[in-house]
Write an enzyme that holds these catalytic residues in place. Structure first.
Site, PDB file in Angstrom:
ATOM      1  N   SER A  78      43.815  46.057  31.594  1.00 28.32           N
ATOM      2  CA  SER A  78      43.048  46.513  32.744  1.00 28.32           C
ATOM      3  C   SER A  78      43.073  45.435  33.807  1.00 28.32           C
ATOM      4  O   SER A  78      43.656  44.372  33.620  1.00 28.32           O
ATOM      5  CB  SER A  78      41.612  46.818  32.338  1.00 28.32           C
ATOM      6  N   LYS A  79      42.416  45.715  34.902  1.00 27.92           N
ATOM      7  CA  LYS A  79      42.435  44.809  36.050  1.00 27.92           C
ATOM      8  C   LYS A  79      42.058  43.379  35.677  1.00 27.92           C
ATOM      9  O   LYS A  79      42.586  42.425  36.223  1.00 27.92           O
ATOM     10  CB  LYS A  79      41.461  45.309  37.108  1.00 27.92           C
ATOM     11  N   ARG A  80      41.127  43.274  34.751  1.00 26.95           N
ATOM     12  CA  ARG A  80      40.660  41.919  34.462  1.00 26.95           C
ATOM     13  C   ARG A  80      41.701  41.078  33.743  1.00 26.95           C
ATOM     14  O   ARG A  80      41.595  39.873  33.677  1.00 26.95           O
ATOM     15  CB  ARG A  80      39.299  42.021  33.755  1.00 26.95           C
ATOM     16  N   GLY A  98      44.569  40.911  34.990  1.00 29.04           N
ATOM     17  CA  GLY A  98      45.555  40.666  36.043  1.00 29.04           C
ATOM     18  C   GLY A  98      46.534  41.814  36.141  1.00 29.04           C
ATOM     19  O   GLY A  98      47.577  41.718  36.760  1.00 29.04           O
TER      20      GLY A  98
END
Ligand code: GLU
Length: 481
Positions: A239-241, A243
């Site tokens: 996911s976004k976290r 990167g």
């Protein structure tokens, strides 16, 4: 018999193309290219509330950047409702589907009761044998087999059996007349002659339902392969976290598309322990046998290292072209000409991304060099004035500025002043680039050319003379000549 391999990529346009989706696209595209088959692009936009035009455009843009081209499509599911209706009618006519008028409340109660009894909340078949006709608000359900099992012959994971008693009469047409995902996908894959389907294992539970539809329609079941998800370093879904952003975010961060392709494919497929692959090599070597069964863990450092390798391996002509937008973002409007190619040649072994390369290329395009203050203070000192002036004069009168000409010329000056190359190289570096880190002195001079070099060295001499006038000597005065 149709022996042509036909694969597809059917994204739902409800966001950008993320890394997992790109990898699925790549597997299908590579396999089609490997087999000399066809690759179909289909936009699954039946969910009008979640699909956006911007997302469709973003997906095209990402595929184009990755160099994934398609032979057919893009098809849009939203424009194919008549075809779905036709297939739903076929199933109704052959008795493989039926209208159902169970209300939402009834279904809710039924689900609650099933859950309480510890069973699966599946449809209880109330309307299955009623022979209902089309009425306002009715849905169409598939008449799924009640007993036995449905085998998914997965080319990656082997056979997976699903107990038919666990599956239910799933809806194939909603009350508003729209087809559901499972129906639309199967109809599309049938009508587009898709015979190989590689997709994320988040779809595995749909596959037995889809196989049942193929069988009910009397159509050949394609080869299925379910690929494990891409995970972050902590083994949770990417996911976004972690990167993980859109594929095009990596383009903007200065990644080479071939590095991205190489990395994503290696994240779920292997060929011995080979890590670096050109696009052509991937097409030659990619197969379904070596797709891994365990999840790929996304590792940004690995991607970065691979990017540096792909930059090193690319031609100067190509790199110059790819560097242009990054230079432009720094206010440098260059052309992919011989000068830029020569610039790139000095930077390709020292840049991990195009962003880094553009940053490092700044000085080649500056009218005057802006000195890093610390570097200038440390290296542009009066003690270096005499050798610097001599080198400037010698370079000025040299016929050509290549390594063979420059080396003895520098050597002479160094010998005369008893200096080592390092003592002269750092001041030269600062004079020519403003910084203490740069490509090799001779390489740079050769690229910059006589005029720019002459001007920069003269500027540096003036700068040092200015310092001397202000009474700023060398730290201990020991190098003053
Ligand atoms: N549209 C689906 C998705 O984006 C893909 C369906 C499929 O591969 O069958 O997940």
């Amino acid at each position: 018999m149709n022996h042509l391999t036909i694969t597809r990529f059917p994204p739902s346009p409800s966001g950008y193309l993320h890394l997992g989706g790109a990898r699925t696209a790549l597997f299908n595209w590579l396999y089609a290219r490997h087999c000399g088959g066809r690759f179909v692009l289909r936009i699954e936009d039946t969910d009008v509330s979640r699909s956006t035009r911007a997302s469709v455009e973003a997906i095209f843009e990402a595929l184009e950047w990755l160099g994934i081209d398609w032979d057919e499509g893009p098809y849009f599911q939203s424009r194919r409702f008549e075809i779905y209706r036709d297939y739903i009618n076929r199933l109704l006519e052959s008795g493989m589907a039926y209208y159902c008028t169970c209300t939402a409340e009834r279904l809710e109660k039924m689900r609650d009761a099933a859950m309480k009894a510890g069973g699966k909340p599946k449809y209880d078949g109330t309307c299955r044998e009623k022979g209902l006709g089309p009425t306002e608000g009715a849905v169409v359900r598939f008449k799924a087999p009640l007993a036995g099992s449905t085998i998914v012959g997965d080319c990656i994971r082997g056979n997976i059996a699903f107990d038919n008693a666990e599956l239910d009469d799933f809806i194939i047409q909603r009350s508003d007349g729209s087809p559901t995902y499972n129906l639309a996908v199967v109809v599309d894959d049938i009508t587009m002659n898709i015979n190989t389907i590689i997709r994320g294992d988040d779809h595995l539970n749909n596959t037995p339902k889809q196989i049942q539809l193929y069988e009910a329609l009397g159509c050949a079941v394609p080869v299925f392969g379910h690929v494990p998800m891409v995970l972050g370093h902590d083994k949770t879904r990417l996911s976004k976290r972690h990167g993980a952003m859109s594929v095009t975010a990596y383009r903007d961060m200065g990644y080479h598309p071939d590095a991205m392709v190489n990395y994503l494919v290696r994240l779920g497929w292997s060929y011995g322990d080979q890590e670096f692959f050109t696009r052509q090599e991937l097409i030659e070597k990619f197969n379904l046998e070596h797709i891994g069964r365990s999840a790929g863990i996304f590792n940004r450092e690995k991607l970065l290292a691979l990017n540096a390798e792909h930059i090193r391996a690319a031609s100067e002509e190509e790199l110059a072209r790819r560097l242009l937008p990054f230079l432009s973002a720094r206010g440098i409007e260059a052309k992919p000409d011989a000068y830029l190619q020569a610039v790139v040649a000095t930077l390709k072994n020292r840049s991990k991304t195009f962003v880094e390369m553009a940053e490092a290329a700044d000085f080649y395009f500056a009218d005057a060099v802006a000195y890093d203050e610390k570097a200038a203070r440390k290296f542009l000192k009066p003690g270096i004035l005499a050798p610097l002036k001599e080198i400037t004069a010698k370079l000025e009168s040299a016929s050509v500025l290549d390594q063979e000409t420059m080396e003895p010329l520098f050597q002479e000056v160094m010998d005369k002043h008893g200096l080592k190359l390092g003592k002269i190289a750092q001041p030269m570096r600062v004079a020519l680039t403003g910084k203490t880190v740069s490509p090799g002195i001779f390489e740079m001079i050769a690229v910059l050319g006589k005029e720019k070099v002459g001007r920069r060295l003269t500027d540096a001499i003036q700068y040092i003379e200015g310092r001397a006038l202000n009474g700023e000597g060398d730290a201990a005065g020991k190098n003053l000549s």
